[in-house]
Design an enzyme around this catalytic site. Structure first.
Site, mmCIF file in Angstrom:
data_model
loop_
_atom_site.group_PDB
_atom_site.id
_atom_site.type_symbol
_atom_site.label_atom_id
_atom_site.label_comp_id
_atom_site.label_asym_id
_atom_site.label_seq_id
_atom_site.Cartn_x
_atom_site.Cartn_y
_atom_site.Cartn_z
ATOM 1 N N CYS A 79 0.838 -1.208 0.000
ATOM 2 C CA CYS A 79 0.000 0.000 0.000
ATOM 3 C C CYS A 79 0.873 1.258 0.000
ATOM 4 O O CYS A 79 1.497 1.577 1.013
ATOM 5 C CB CYS A 79 -0.929 -0.027 1.208
ATOM 6 S SG CYS A 79 -1.849 1.493 1.477
ATOM 7 N N CYS A 82 -0.138 3.995 2.512
ATOM 8 C CA CYS A 82 0.240 3.586 3.875
ATOM 9 C C CYS A 82 1.673 4.017 4.185
ATOM 10 O O CYS A 82 1.989 4.405 5.319
ATOM 11 C CB CYS A 82 0.121 2.076 4.035
ATOM 12 S SG CYS A 82 -1.556 1.421 3.840
#
Length: 325
Positions: A79, A82
């Site tokens: 991700c 993230c």
């Protein structure tokens, strides 16, 4: 002030409860002072960010949320957002110096937790406060927005749940056991507390409630006044109740929040602590939404009355966490 005998015939020994609470507050202050002087008990800033999985979730998130707000960062290695958000949260966890704990959960390795929280996409950030899960935000967020959200979180945790955070010692070695931060020293409110005690002795519960509220208006964190108010309000709630009628209503209406709360109050005043806790935990399981929150808040109030160090409270907190998730 010396603990006063606030017990009444046929009720819980509230004086013993208050004495235990005062002893706990003094012990916390002593631990915090030792931590400030470099003694054991405090944690290092590195311990404010922890990795959590399904096996450690109950211990490191649910149980710890009774001490400090736990912010959960759902993330994954693949991700990209993230990788931008997580370092900001980690830095802020250190900057906030124990006002919250950051728990990082890898969704690839912990699919069950992702499902339980209803995470639809990552990054996703939640908080758990006193066993209650709260969604904070999902997706990328600017630092200003994150700070505003965290400020609101720690304010609610302190004002509604009395969670003042953890003691952090920058010199401490990682892996230390955090302790609850001590409350600020109480001010000189002996006259008002004396008035409250006299009102209780005279059976003037309304007067006692008002006297404790007068102290809390000046010092909202005053431990003796907070506990005294909770005691006086409990006695005020059960005053005039017909125990037989209350218990009949509770038995016939298991999903009736008001009936179960009234019966739990009677249970506690009668010394049946585990019955009171069990009744409200069962009601939490049966209810949802505002009704569930009402029951949970009353249960947390009863926990404070009995005292956090009581093993019955420890066991009931675990049962409440299981009922909520």
């Amino acid at each position: 002030m010396q603990p006063r005998n606030m017990s009444m015939s046929g009720v819980v020994d509230l004086a013993a409860v208050k004495a235990a609470q005062e002893a706990k507050a003094k012990a916390e202050q002593a631990r915090a002072e030792a931590a400030r002087q470099g003694g054991p008990g405090a944690i290092s800033p590195a311990d404010l960010v922890i990795d959590v999985d399904e096996a450690t979730f109950e211990r490191d998130v649910l149980q710890r949320s009774a001490e400090v707000p736990v912010v959960i960062d759902f993330w994954a290695e693949w991700c990209q957002p993230c990788k931008q958000l997580s370092p900001v949260l980690e830095r802020l966890a250190v900057e906030y110096n124990g006002r919250f704990l950051l728990a990082k959960i890898d969704v690839d390795a912990n699919q069950l937790l992702m499902q339980q929280f209803g995470v639809q996409g990552i990054p996703a950030v939640f908080a758990v406060v006193a066993g209650q899960a709260l969604p904070l935000f999902q997706g990328a967020a600017g630092e200003a927005q994150i700070r505003q959200t965290l400020d609101q979180l720690v304010q609610v945790a302190e004002q509604r749940f009395g969670l003042t955070g953890l003691t952090v010692d920058p010199e401490a070695e990682p892996g230390g056991r955090p302790v609850a931060a001590a409350e600020a020293p109480a001010g000189p409110y002996d006259a008002a507390l004396e008035a409250a005690a006299l009102a209780l002795d005279a059976g003037d519960l309304g007067g006692a409630v008002q006297a404790y509220k007068n102290v809390l208006a000046e010092d909202p964190a005053h431990p003796e006044a907070k506990l005294g108010l909770a005691q006086a309000e409990l006695l005020q709630r059960v005053q005039g109740l017909d125990p037989q009628r209350v218990r009949k209503d509770a038995a016939e209406k298991p999903a009736d929040v008001a009936a179960q709360i009234a019966a739990a109050d009677l249970d506690l005043v009668g010394g049946h602590v585990e019955d009171a806790f069990g009744r409200l935990i069962d009601t939490v399981r049966r209810t949802a939404g505002d009704d569930r929150d009402t029951v949970r808040m009353r249960l947390l109030e009863l926990f404070e009355l009995v005292g956090a160090e009581d093993p019955r409270v420890t066991g009931a907190r675990r049962a409440l966490a299981r009922a909520l998730f």
